[in-house]
Design an enzyme around this catalytic site. Structure first.
Site, PDB file in Angstrom:
ATOM      1  N   ASP A 243      48.013  55.551 104.747  1.00  0.00           N
ATOM      2  CA  ASP A 243      46.774  55.824 104.012  1.00  0.00           C
ATOM      3  C   ASP A 243      46.870  57.194 103.348  1.00  0.00           C
ATOM      4  O   ASP A 243      47.038  58.201 104.033  1.00  0.00           O
ATOM      5  CB  ASP A 243      45.629  55.791 105.059  1.00  0.00           C
ATOM      6  CG  ASP A 243      44.278  56.042 104.467  1.00  0.00           C
ATOM      7  OD1 ASP A 243      44.093  55.838 103.258  1.00  0.00           O
ATOM      8  OD2 ASP A 243      43.388  56.441 105.245  1.00  0.00           O
ATOM      9  N   ASP A 301      36.878  52.355 100.448  1.00  0.00           N
ATOM     10  CA  ASP A 301      36.578  51.636 101.689  1.00  0.00           C
ATOM     11  C   ASP A 301      35.420  50.635 101.563  1.00  0.00           C
ATOM     12  O   ASP A 301      34.380  50.937 100.981  1.00  0.00           O
ATOM     13  CB  ASP A 301      36.199  52.626 102.801  1.00  0.00           C
ATOM     14  CG  ASP A 301      37.347  53.548 103.156  1.00  0.00           C
ATOM     15  OD1 ASP A 301      38.321  53.637 102.396  1.00  0.00           O
ATOM     16  OD2 ASP A 301      37.248  54.187 104.220  1.00  0.00           O
TER      17      ASP A 301
HETATM   18  C1  GLA Z   1      40.477  55.806 105.319  1.00  0.00           C
HETATM   19  C2  GLA Z   1      40.836  54.347 105.150  1.00  0.00           C
HETATM   20  C3  GLA Z   1      40.147  53.524 106.206  1.00  0.00           C
HETATM   21  C4  GLA Z   1      40.516  54.044 107.587  1.00  0.00           C
HETATM   22  C5  GLA Z   1      40.209  55.521 107.693  1.00  0.00           C
HETATM   23  C6  GLA Z   1      40.747  56.113 108.983  1.00  0.00           C
HETATM   24  O1  GLA Z   1      39.123  56.017 105.072  1.00  0.00           O
HETATM   25  O2  GLA Z   1      40.485  53.896 103.870  1.00  0.00           O
HETATM   26  O3  GLA Z   1      40.492  52.162 106.073  1.00  0.00           O
HETATM   27  O4  GLA Z   1      41.875  53.812 107.805  1.00  0.00           O
HETATM   28  O5  GLA Z   1      40.797  56.252 106.615  1.00  0.00           O
HETATM   29  O6  GLA Z   1      40.533  57.487 109.053  1.00  0.00           O
END
Ligand code: GLA
Length: 485
Positions: A243, A301
């Protein structure tokens, strides 16, 4: 958590090609649904398989796929002849995951490329955030079996952020004290259930939960890629979610190469976007995503709100040309069973399936309702997502504002999955014309994938009556062969 945008790290594919083996041909050859073409050839060609995202071996095995031979695709689209070569050689192919051979109860042959169809599993983040532990993961893995998820095809049990606890004196990643028997033992347990284990990391110094959520032990993999990939392989990890989170976009290919060097097939899922303001979908990302990862996030997200589901559907809708076996667009994890209505949850699942999206449940499987379980384990809808052609469906008609007809070509001759999607605030009839699906205008059988019933044979079109607000009717439409003239 809210993230601020960050300037894009512009890595040209030319630069990447020198250093990282980036395939400059992937994007174009993978435009599998090229406008105007008409000669699908989705089969074969993959026994030329080149090294994959990770662990792939040249010429390892053929991709066995059905071809919708000789038929037109919606709107004059076609599967380009190069598509399977691209899927195999474009960098996203890998050898079959060893877990497939561990799966004694499955009679299906092992997939020839890693992530040939969108991954299915569960991820801890949506419900549990940083509250992850070995006990939680073991109990969720148990629920994968007891609640019918594994039988429906779900395999990955993915621990998101907050599993790590800094590094030891040798620079090796440590797991948190919440995992008392450790990752290798947990992986053994998961594998013993016929499941696979996933972890989360970032191409940055600190994980997202460390940067934004105060999780101090959340160290990132930037500069430690080889060590960390080796740790993942030694521990028995099968899936890595990587990520960006204010990290370096160049780090995605570095980790791909580190994973590949371990020799262990590890499905590679990346989020190349930084927060809401610096997304990196394949249509505009400086990275050649299909040559780097098996799946890539295309938007910010998801959350439990219907509006966030629509946002991701709309962001993903025009990215269909970039999806194919071994490399898929990822509109994020599922929020089914997390407070929306049954109509909305069915719509969510149907849209993810017709978009050939990863199906990663985000609810607590241990106490989900029977209604949620029935949605997540609907075999006919899952079959659409998992169709071996790996084609991402798209909108083929918009009969009225907020009414959409989605179509996805399926294996077999003249077969389509169809979602009649009512985004409006009132119930509505939705009509689908066979010509919009690229089918002959004659008779076609229609099956309802939610009521599990054959609706009959219809000539030229079908109208679903009173599709619920925020709901869908999901169909399989198969044209009948024309009779003798
Ligand atoms: C980001 C990602 C999420 C999750 C969080 C974890 O926001 O997009 O899917 O993995 O980090 O901290």
């Amino acid at each position: 958590m809210t993230k601020r945008g960050q300037g894009r790290f512009a890595l040209s594919c030319f630069t990447a090609a020198l250093a990282l083996g980036c395939s400059t041909s992937t994007k174009t050859s993978d435009a599998r649904l090229a406008e105007g073409a008409s000669a699908p050839a989705a089969a074969a060609a993959a026994d030329t398989a080149a090294p994959g995202v990770n662990g792939g071996q040249a010429g390892s095995s053929a991709v066995v796929m059905s071809s919708p031979a000789g038929e037109a695709l919606p709107g004059g689209l076609a599967v380009a002849p190069s598509s399977q070569a691209s899927a195999a050689a474009g960098g996203a192919a890998g050898v079959a995951p060893d877990a497939a051979s561990r799966d004694a109860s499955s009679a299906a042959p092992a997939p020839a490329i890693l992530g040939a169809t969108p991954p299915m599993g569960w991820n801890s983040w949506n419900t549990f955030g940083c509250n992850v532990s070995e006990a939680l993961i073991r109990s969720m893995a148990d629920a994968m079996l007891s609640r019918g998820m594994r039988a429906a095809g779900y395999r990955y049990v993915n621990i998101d952020d907050c599993w790590m606890n800094g590094r030891d004196a040798d620079g090796k990643l440590r797991w948190s004290d919440n995992f008392p028997t450790g990752m290798p033992a947990l992986a053994d347990y998961i594998h013993g259930l016929g499941l696979e284990l996933g972890l989360y990391e970032v191409p940055a110094d600190r994980t997202c939960a460390s940067t934004y959520g105060g999780y101090a032990p959340g160290v990132g993999s930037l500069g430690h890629e080889t060590d960390d990939a080796n740790s993942f392989a030694e521990w028995g990890i099968d899936y890595l979610k990587y990520d960006l989170c204010r990290g370096q976009r160049s780090g995605f290919a570095v980790m791909r190469d580190a994973l590949r060097a371990t020799g262990r097939p590890i499905l590679y899922s990346i989020n190349p976007g930084n927060g809401q303001d610096d997304l990196c979908p394949p249509s505009s990302c400086a990275l050649d995503l299909p040559s780097i990862a098996n799946l890539w996030r295309i938007g910010f997200d998801i959350d439990t709100q219907w509006s966030s589901w629509l946002r991701l559907i709309d962001e993903n809708a025009n990215l269909y040309a970039f999806a194919g076996p071994g490399h898929f667009n990822d509109p994020d994890m599922l929020e089914i069973g997390r407070g929306a209505s049954a109509d909305e949850d069915r719509a969510h699942f149907s849209l993810w399936a017709i978009m050939a999206a990863p199906l990663l449940a985000g609810n607590d499987l241990r106490n989900m309702s029977a209604a949620t379980q029935a949605i997540l384990t609907n075999a006919e809808v899952i079959a659409v997502d998992q169709d071996p052609l790996g084609i991402q469906g798209r909108v083929v008609a918009t009969p009225a504002a907020n009414l959409q007809v989605w179509s996805k070509p399926l294996s077999g001759t003249n077969a389509r999955a169809v979602v009649l999607f009512n985004r409006s605030a009132a119930s509505a009839d939705i009509n689908v014309q066979w010509t919009a699906l690229g089918l002959p205008g004659g008779a076609a059988t229609v099956r309802d994938l939610w009521s599990h019933s054959d609706l009959g044979s219809f000539t030229g079109s079908y109208t679903a009556q009173a599709v619920a607000s925020h709901g869908v009717v999901m169909l399989k439409v198969a044209a009948l062969p024309a009779g003798p003239s």
